[in-house]
Design an enzyme around this catalytic site. Structure first.
Site, PDB file in Angstrom:
ATOM      1  N   CYS A 161       0.579   5.962   7.888  1.00 20.93           N
ATOM      2  CA  CYS A 161       0.038   7.019   7.233  1.00 20.93           C
ATOM      3  C   CYS A 161      -0.206   8.311   7.781  1.00 20.93           C
ATOM      4  O   CYS A 161      -0.046   9.455   7.123  1.00 20.93           O
ATOM      5  CB  CYS A 161      -1.210   6.609   6.235  1.00 20.93           C
ATOM      6  SG  CYS A 161      -0.736   5.148   5.213  1.00 20.93           S
ATOM      7  N   CYS A 217       0.908  -1.107   0.002  1.00 21.33           N
ATOM      8  CA  CYS A 217      -0.126   0.005   0.030  1.00 21.33           C
ATOM      9  C   CYS A 217       0.891   1.161  -0.050  1.00 21.33           C
ATOM     10  O   CYS A 217       0.307   2.460  -0.453  1.00 21.33           O
ATOM     11  CB  CYS A 217      -0.960   0.097   1.153  1.00 21.33           C
ATOM     12  SG  CYS A 217      -1.679  -1.405   1.630  1.00 21.33           S
ATOM     13  N   LYS A 263       2.517   9.294  -2.944  1.00 14.00           N
ATOM     14  CA  LYS A 263       1.259   9.175  -3.823  1.00 14.00           C
ATOM     15  C   LYS A 263       1.384   9.985  -4.907  1.00 14.00           C
ATOM     16  O   LYS A 263       0.766   9.450  -6.110  1.00 14.00           O
ATOM     17  CB  LYS A 263       0.097   9.500  -2.734  1.00 14.00           C
ATOM     18  CG  LYS A 263      -0.013   8.393  -1.877  1.00 14.00           C
ATOM     19  CD  LYS A 263      -0.776   7.036  -2.218  1.00 14.00           C
ATOM     20  CE  LYS A 263      -0.779   6.014  -1.193  1.00 14.00           C
ATOM     21  NZ  LYS A 263      -1.012   4.630  -1.730  1.00 14.00           N
ATOM     22  N   GLU A 314       3.239   7.750  -7.203  1.00 11.17           N
ATOM     23  CA  GLU A 314       2.666   6.519  -7.516  1.00 11.17           C
ATOM     24  C   GLU A 314       1.571   6.753  -8.482  1.00 11.17           C
ATOM     25  O   GLU A 314       1.451   5.986  -9.497  1.00 11.17           O
ATOM     26  CB  GLU A 314       1.721   5.847  -6.378  1.00 11.17           C
ATOM     27  CG  GLU A 314       1.202   4.622  -6.284  1.00 11.17           C
ATOM     28  CD  GLU A 314       0.314   4.258  -5.234  1.00 11.17           C
ATOM     29  OE1 GLU A 314       0.673   3.219  -4.872  1.00 11.17           O
ATOM     30  OE2 GLU A 314      -0.446   4.924  -4.726  1.00 11.17           O
TER      31      GLU A 314
END
Lengths: 1057, 613
Positions: B543, B325, B384, B387
């Protein structure tokens, strides 16, 4: 091991074997083969002798290399040994002598060798052994009788320059590794540490931490893995002690390190050495290999069961890596950046293990201490700083090189005795100790001793031992800037005060050297420097402010001169002067300008330019000491340009043609409007006249008061006509009269008129009284008839009050007045003798005058000190003198006269005492003017204000006896300052105009000596007072002007604004 | 929990978590400003006097991360010391006489900050860190009203814009060394270091290649610890504003679990405020047409990843399997341990799963042309951003390519823009939204439905716990009594547990920070890993401590955020991913079953070997 009672010495057999290498049965020649020697040609000398030995078959001579004996300015040094004789050290050996030296050794030509030798060594204490070389060579001084070595004590450098550093056997032969044996087989580690503690040895890297204590801290750590490290990362500009220590005696370091490792229980170690020292690295490599071979290094040293080995780590040359935590980081392969302590390396160092780092020199002391004991060591030097320290003495001294001396030696001994000063022409101003981390110690404090505490108290540090001597050609602001530039770029960049602070300090210092600084900058700089010192993380930052703080402390006036006067008197800060001649000229005459105008045939303009800068160009052109020539760049090719003779030529030519009238009219026309301000000038000599010239043109009402019948002061009454015909002076003074200056002659202030009266009628007063009072000499018989003070005599003569001086005149002194009296007396028919207590080189008078006097037949008795004046019936009959001999160099840069006791009487009827003049300023004290002990007026160096806001002073009144040009220079400065004070604005520049001329630089100038003006021959001139110097011809003047290299023309790069 | 034994094993020593204090505390007596105190030994002056009610200003110091002792601000005067001492690294000793604010101390502090300001750009008003800048605060604290020093840097240094996620401005850098310390000491990545000497010193990447061209994981911890605006996220708010104002676009938003516990802070609320409902309301007011939840796709991830684990267990697949993740972690293993890539689950992260589902299943269902759909994600994370722009993250485009005859030029990513918590806060402020006054609202259906298992994705150990909740029931076909797997909760660097699944004992491990990840990977590469399943999160605390979260983010704040995460989990009606009705519906209508062909096409991915240089 410590209980062993039998002395084990596995190496003793080897020693017996190799001892002959030091004192062999055959002759040898040893070449000083350090980096310094090689740089001076030792390699070529070696090659020549090698070749000669191969080809000539006579008596065999061994040839070898040694390290350096320390006397760098005398390199190449060559040692010569003939069995049974003392070891001779030859210096400044040239290639062409090499074969001669070889032959002399082969043939035993003692005469040649004696003549060529610098000194001899009869016996030498290597501390671990004593070697008797032999006796002989009478007349050759012993090594420590040579000034450079006087007072030196070679402890760390015990072997340097005497043994072959590439041969372990030579080290063994002088007792090397016997201390290691003693340590391993007779002493416990604890005992060794105690010995080092008792010795008081302190870290020689600069910080001075007690070595024994450092070792004890690491000894207490229980880790099985510990490191013994030697810091050989010597990085101070101007320091190279460690380099020479390693190059000359690497085994002393290895032995010291091994003993240290044994004492602390370390089994691994490394030497962190600069990669920039290739020879040191090479010699260390060889030495380490040999040490392993002889089992004094390695897994089982001398079968003692103790193992220790050393690696070499080459540092890439970062100054900060001298800091121990940065050194460790660098050795670990990281960037060399310090980390906060604690933890100290002794707890957590290399690879996180306990580590001790010592400087090369610290470790080189260790074998000697182990050999001779703590008591012996602590008896050298001072209580707080025992032992010796090696310094690299460089900069503005005659003798440079490595000096090793007991701590506590006064600085003056190092600078003047060993260094032999900077010569009489240059004045030593300061010593920078400790490199960029150290401070500038002014010459006035040279009685300070060199030890850790004393240097710290002066704001400097011992550092690793750099000692840079600075003279009047070094700008102290630029010196600070230079060191800050170094530390700013060497800062590791980690902490704010060091990284940002130093770059800001550099910015400010650079601005000041460009004349763009302000007084606020100084305050800012000072505060910044304190914060850098106070809050930097490591030693580099904490000490980096020292050059700033010490120069600000001791040389603040120089900063202020850069800021307010926009001048760099040392002639270093290029933005602040036109050319070195202009900068050296006290009047700052635009010399390149008038030379160029002359070259272009624009004579009137050339004269006008000189006149605007100097109201007495014809006069000064005759009597000047020609400060302009002292720094002339032409001197690097042949001889300086005779700039002064040229402005005399210009003046003479213009006056001859009567063309000065137009120029005078022009000056009169451009006089600034009347200001209504009244200025009184006391004294009509060079200073008074100069100030008047500028002030009257600025529109002020100027009155000169002088107690003589005519103006001109010393120029009229002190300088004889054969040097300065008075019509020239009269002509130049007439300009002042035309411009409106009022002269109140025969008026002595304090007698004929009070200063109060003057004060009441003036808006400003300028004191320019000169130094016209003869100094007394306390000597028996000075009240006899026929004894005269020198200046008084000259004045009486020029006033016509005295027609002759006596038949047989003896003059005491060596200044210009003494020479002027001598040559005047000679012209009046006397037999003249000048007695002077020092030698001819030290005589302060103008060399041209001296030469003239000699040519004319004045007799000079040097090294003769007057003892008493003899008399009969109240009248002089003779002078008793004592012969002197030359001693060491003193603070004046000259060799001191030392009494010999040998006396002699000079029969004479007249004795003139001309030992200097002083300022008669007693009358000023009552008016709030500050006066120094010697009578000079205390004036602000920039504004020349002398106390009350409207009173200014200049000339000899402020400086004491100086040259006319210097007096005029100060007066010019004072005139500007007075005008600014009165008018509250800057107007002085309005008196100058810009002359446009070509900027031509002579390419590839050929050698061409100075043009000599025509002179009347001695025989023709000694009977009269005609001017001797006839001046340049037009052709000569043009040729001389062409010799100028025009260093005022500078390439302007795009980057410069 | 009859058949499940969970045992907490001893945790490994880590670089981030300070060891607890010894039981008996030795003390010493010190004097502070003339008053005598007894304080514990071994403390720094800073720590000791802070407990006494004094506050020494600091700048480079960051407890738990960096003690570079570089700035020279925290200096104090200690009697007998030659120079001033740095309170952040100097330990108290018996009898120490400390003065905190003498003129000498104040002059040094002030001068040092002035020196930093001299070369620091003065465009505070247009800096992302305006009003949240430590240099600004310290200048204000020290009452600096002018800077006496000139700017010595003549030419500005070039910005490093090579990274998709982060922008470095060396001109704003004060060389405190925090970013270097966090990258090296916490993450073990060393993408940046200090280079050069003197005034030329700067923080730089290998051969000045730029963050985008070196082994940087984009974790953004450097940006989180930077006291100034020298390292910031690459701001994408302008692009999002533009999309929101484009009438042709359907702009949907997904919010990661950690946003609801962080956003409040950025809007001026208490640390760890739980603001799910206000966040949804605010996003609607910004103009998003649908406000969805990344937690929906977190549940989906559990379905896919759980079944992948079961499959690997039964098929003899590569074990241990490691979660995927956290995009920083993915880039990390691609750079530093490419040989172990087969251990990483092939599942895309929840962010990416959401994007592919939104632009396929949801678009199809709602009749939206996927080319007109814009997916914005709100993430606690700077990685992110990277990503979302990986070339393989175009599942939806490939899905539609044949169906709609799409051309290469029509290419679109599954997720168009990934914003950090800080960027969202910036947008909300720009939009004049009074955040604390908003009424709470609910997420939109169906992609807004989620379970408690998805919430805890935001904390370290959460994915593991969520996976265990589902795996247990799927494998044992039994109902889980207690869903709280305490052993994998908390801030220890590496947590391990043993789970009994129908007699099969599985060892699992949870690590946060890449330095801790390294420890587990070294075991794997040596063939010594005892684990079957490993969860790795890049950032300290997971996170919720991500590089895109509000500044400051400290251990204390991380704990508060974690508390809110678990409170939200407990509050949820459904706490197991496989029980999420919207997920069940998704499988029924679209994916058919976990690891199906469509799943593979849209929800799984592959990795790239990168190497270190």
């Amino acid at each position: 091991m410590s209980n062993s009672t039998t002395v084990q010495s596995p190496l003793e057999a080897v020693r017996a074997e190799v001892r002959k290498k030091i004192r062999p049965d055959m002759a040898y020649i040893a070449i000083g083969y350090g980096t310094c020697g090689i740089g001076n040609g030792a390699d070529e000398i070696l090659a020549i002798i090698e070749q000669a030995i191969r080809t000539n078959g006579s008596k065999p001579v061994r040839l070898k290399k040694t390290g350096c004996f320390g006397y760098c300015s005398a390199e190449p040094l060559v040692n010569v040994y003939i069995p049974g004789k003392p070891l001779l050290i030859l210096h400044k050996v040239e290639k062409k002598e090499a074969v001669k030296i070889l032959k002399a050794v082969q043939q035993g030509d003692e005469g040649f060798l004696r003549r060529r030798a610098l000194c001899k060594i009869e016996e030498w204490d290597f501390l671990t052994s004593n070697i008797q070389f032999g006796t002989g060579f009478p007349g050759v001084p012993r090594w420590n009788e040579v000034p450079f070595f006087k007072g030196q004590q070679k402890l760390v450098l015990r072997d340097a320059g005497l043994i072959d550093p590439t041969d372990i056997e030579e080290y063994l032969a002088v007792g090397g590794y016997s201390s290691l044996e003693k340590a391993l087989f007779q002493l416990t580690p604890a005992r060794i540490i105690q010995e080092i503690k008792d010795s008081g040895l302190r870290g020689r890297g600069g910080a001075g931490f007690p070595t024994g204590k450092k070792w004890e801290l690491m000894r207490q750590e229980t880790s099985p893995e510990k490191y013994m490290v030697c810091n050989a990362d010597e990085g101070d500009p101007g320091a190279y002690m460690n380099r020479n220590e390693i190059e000359s005696d690497p085994h002393a370091l290895i032995e010291g390190m091994t003993i240290a490792a044994y004492a602390m229980g370390a089994h691994q170690g490394f030497i962190y050495v600069r990669a920039e020292y290739p020879l040191a690295v090479e010699r260390l490599k060889t030495a380490l290999e040999q040490a392993r071979k002889y089992k004094v290094l390695g897994p089982n040293i001398l079968d003692s069961g103790f193992g220790f080995d050393i690696e070499l780590v080459e540092g890439a040359g970062a100054f900060v890596c001298g800091e121990e935590t940065a050194l460790i980081a660098s050795a670990e392969g990281k960037a060399g950046r310090p980390v906060p302590r604690p933890p100290f390396p002794a707890q957590k160092g290399y690879n996180g293990k306990p580590t001790t780092i010592n400087n090369v020199e610290t470790l080189c002391n260790v074998p000697a201490i182990i050999a001779k004991g703590a008591d012996w060591f602590s008896s050298i030097g001072t209580t707080g700083s025992p032992g010796t320290k090696v310094f690299s003495l460089v900069g503005k001294v005659k003798n440079t090189g490595l000096v090793e001396l007991p701590l506590g030696t006064p600085l003056e001994q190092i600078v003047y005795t060993m260094g032999e000063g900077a010569g009489k022409k240059k004045k030593i101003r300061a010593v920078q100790t400790g490199g960029p981390s150290g401070g500038c110690i002014p010459a006035t404090l040279f009685n300070a001793t060199v030890d850790y505490e004393s240097l710290n108290s002066l704001g400097a540090i011992m550092g690793s031992g750099g000692m840079v001597v600075l003279d009047s050609d070094n700008c102290m602001v630029d010196t600070a800037r230079y060191f800050v530039e170094f530390t700013a770029s060497e800062s590791c960049g980690k902490c704010t005060p060091c990284r940002e602070g130093l770059s800001q300090a550099l910015e400010i210092l650079t601005r000041i050297t460009r004349g763009e600084g302000t007084e606020e900058d100084l305050a800012k700089l000072e505060e910044l420097a304190k914060v850098i010192k106070d809050s930097s993380l490591c030693g580099l930052g904490q000490t980096s402010a020292n050059p700033i703080l010490t120069t600000l402390n001791y040389f603040r006036d120089e900063y202020l001169t850069h800021i307010h006067a926009k001048r760099c008197d040392a002639g270093i800060c290029e933005s602040l002067f036109l050319a070195l001649c202009e900068n050296s000229c006290p009047l700052h005459m635009n010399i390149p300008g008038y030379l160029q105008l002359l070259k272009e045939g624009r004579i009137e303009e050339a004269f006008e330019l000189t006149l605007r800068d100097n109201p007495l160009p014809g006069t000064v052109g005759r009597i000047c000491h020609f400060h302009c020539q002292m720094r002339c760049r032409r001197d690097t090719i042949d001889e300086p340009v005779h700039q002064g003779e040229i402005h005399r030529y210009l003046a003479d030519t213009i006056y001859k043609m009567g063309k000065e009238r137009d120029i005078y009219a022009k000056l009169l026309k451009e006089k600034l409007p009347r200001t209504g301000k009244r200025i009184s000038i006391i004294g009509g000599g060079p200073a008074g006249l100069t100030a008047a010239f500028y002030l009257v043109r600025l529109g002020h009402e100027v009155t000169i008061y002088d107690d003589h019948p005519k103006a001109g002061g010393i120029m009229r009454y002190g300088i004889p006509d054969y040097r300065l015909p008075k019509d020239v002076l009269d002509k130049e003074i007439s300009l002042l009269k035309k411009l409106g200056v009022k002269f109140r002659m025969n008026t002595r202030v304090g007698k004929d008129i009070t200063l109060e009266d003057i004060d009441e009628n003036s808006d400003a007063v300028f004191i320019a009284v000169g130094a016209g009072k003869d100094m007394d000499l306390e000597i028996p018989g000075k009240d006899l008839k026929g004894v005269y003070p020198g200046y008084e005599l000259l004045e009486k003569f020029s006033l016509g009050k005295m027609k002759s001086f006596g038949k047989n005149v003896v003059i005491i002194g060596g200044g210009n007045v003494a020479i002027d009296v001598a040559r005047t007396a000679l012209r009046l028919g006397s037999k003249v003798t000048v007695v002077y207590r020092r030698d001819r080189d030290a005589l302060p008078a103008n060399p041209q005058e001296l030469k003239g006097a000699e040519e004319e037949g004045v007799e000079f008795l040097y090294l003769s000190a007057p003892k008493r004046i003899l008399g009969e019936k109240g009248h002089v009959t003779g002078l008793e003198i004592e012969k002197m001999e030359l001693g060491d160099v003193d603070a004046s840069g000259r060799r001191k006269p030392i009494p010999t006791g040998k006396k002699k009487t000079l029969p004479c009827d007249t004795v003139v005492i001309a030992v200097g003049e002083k300022v008669d300023s007693d009358f000023l004290k009552a008016y709030g003017v500050k006066v120094n002990k010697d009578g000079t007026v205390k004036a602000d160096p920039i504004s020349l204000n002398a106390g009350p806001s409207h009173i200014f002073a200049g000339g000899d009144a402020v400086t004491g006896p100086a040259t006319a040009a210097e007096a005029m220079g100060l007066a010019k400065k004072a005139a500007e300052s007075i005008d600014t004070y009165l008018m509250k604005e800057k107007r002085f520049h309005r008196l100058f105009v810009k002359f446009v001329y070509k900027d031509e630089v002579p390419f590839n100038p050929e050698s061409c000596p100075q043009n000599r003006p025509k002179e009347i021959p001695p025989a023709e001139r000694i009977t009269n007072f005609m001017e001797i110097n006839q001046g340049y011809s037009g052709e000569q003047a043009r040729l001389e002007a062409e010799r100028c290299l025009r260093c005022d023309v500078r390439a302007v790069t795009m980057e410069r604004r | 929990m009859e058949q499940t034994t969970l045992k907490k094993e001893s945790t490994m020593e880590t670089g981030t978590i300070p060891s607890s204090a010894p039981k008996t505390v030795a003390t010493c007596t010190i004097t502070v400003n003339g008053k005598s105190y007894t304080v514990p030994k071994g403390k720094t002056i800073l720590e000791a006097v802070s407990a006494l009610g004094y506050s020494i200003p600091t700048l480079c110091h960051l407890s738990e991360v960096a003690s570079n002792a570089s700035c020279g601000v925290c200096v104090v005067e200690v009697k007998g010391a030659k120079s001033l001492l740095r309170s952040c690294v100097t330990k108290v000793t018996e009898g120490m006489d400390i003065r905190l604010a003498t003129p000498r101390v104040l002059a040094a502090r002030r001068t040092n900050v002035e020196l930093l300001l001299a070369n620091h750009p003065k465009d505070c008003l247009s800096c992302l860190r305006n009003q949240n800048c430590e240099l600004q605060s310290i200048a204000s604290l020290l009452g600096i009203d002018n800077v006496r020093f000139a700017q010595t840097r003549k030419k500005p240094l070039p910005l490093d814009t090579t990274s998709v996620a982060l922008v470095r401005d060396p001109n704003k850098c004060i060389l405190c060394g925090r970013c270097v310390a966090v990258c090296s000491e916490v993450q073990g990545v060393n993408a940046i270091d200090v280079m050069g000497r003197g005034a030329k010193t700067q923080v730089a990447t290998f051969f000045f290649k730029g963050l985008g061209n070196v082994a940087c994981t984009n974790c953004g911890q450097c940006a989180l610890v930077c006291p100034t605006g020298a390292i910031v996220e690459k701001d994408h708010t302008a692009e999002v504003w533009k999309a929101l104002q484009d009438p042709k676009k359907v702009v949907v938003v997904e919010t990661a679990p950690a946003i609801r516990v962080g956003l409040g802070e950025a809007m001026g609320m208490e640390w760890g405020s739980l603001v799910t409902g206000k966040m949804v309301a605010a996003l609607r007011r910004l103009g998003f047409s649908k406000v969805f939840d990344t937690q929906f796709s977190a549940d989906l991830t559990i379905m896919e990843e759980g079944h992948e684990l079961i499959q690997r267990l039964s098929n003899g697949g590569k074990l241990p399997m490691i979660t995927s993740c956290s995009p920083g972690w993915i880039k990390f293993i691609e750079h530093f341990y490419p040989n172990s890539l087969a251990h990483v689950s092939t599942c895309k992260s929840p962010q990416q799963m959401f994007g592919s589902i939104a632009k396929t299943y949801y678009a199809e269902k709602m009749g939206i042309d996927p080319r007109d759909m814009v997916v914005v994600s709100i993430m606690p994370c700077t990685a992110k951003k990277y990503e979302a722009k990986r070339p393989e993250m175009m599942g939806a485009f490939h899905y539609w390519q044949a169906r709609l005859n799409l051309l290469e030029k029509d290419k679109f990513y599954d997720v168009d823009y990934a914003l950090t918590t800080r960027e969202l806060a910036r947008m909300l402020k720009q939009a004049s939204i009074k955040f604390d006054a908003l009424e709470e609202e609910e997420f939109d259906d169906p992609l807004g439905q989620s379970t408690g298992a998805a919430v805890i994705f935001g904390a370290t150990g959460g994915v593991m716990e969520a996976a265990l909740r589902t795996a247990y029931e799927v494998v044992t076909k039994k109902h889980l009594q207690s869903v709280d797997f305490q052993a994998v909760r908390g801030l220890e660097g590496i947590k391990t547990a043993e789970v009994d699944l129908n007699g099969t004992k599985l060892k699992v491990a949870v690590a946060h920070t890449l330095k801790n990840a390294r420890i587990l990977l070294e075991q794997i590469e040596k063939g010594e890993s005892p684990y079957t399943f490993i969860e790795i999160m890049t950032c300290p605390g997971g996170c919720l401590g991500g590089g895109g979260q509000p500044i400051p983010t400290t251990t204390e704040i991380r704990k508060k955020r974690a508390e809110s995460i678990y409170r939200e989990d407990a509050r949820k009606g459904i706490r197991k991913s496989h029980e999420n009705p919207a997920i069940q519906q998704l499988y029924k209508e679209f994916l058919k079953e976990p690891l199906s062909h469509v799943s593979h096409e849209l929800l799984h991915t592959e990795y790239t070997e990168r190497g270190v240089y």
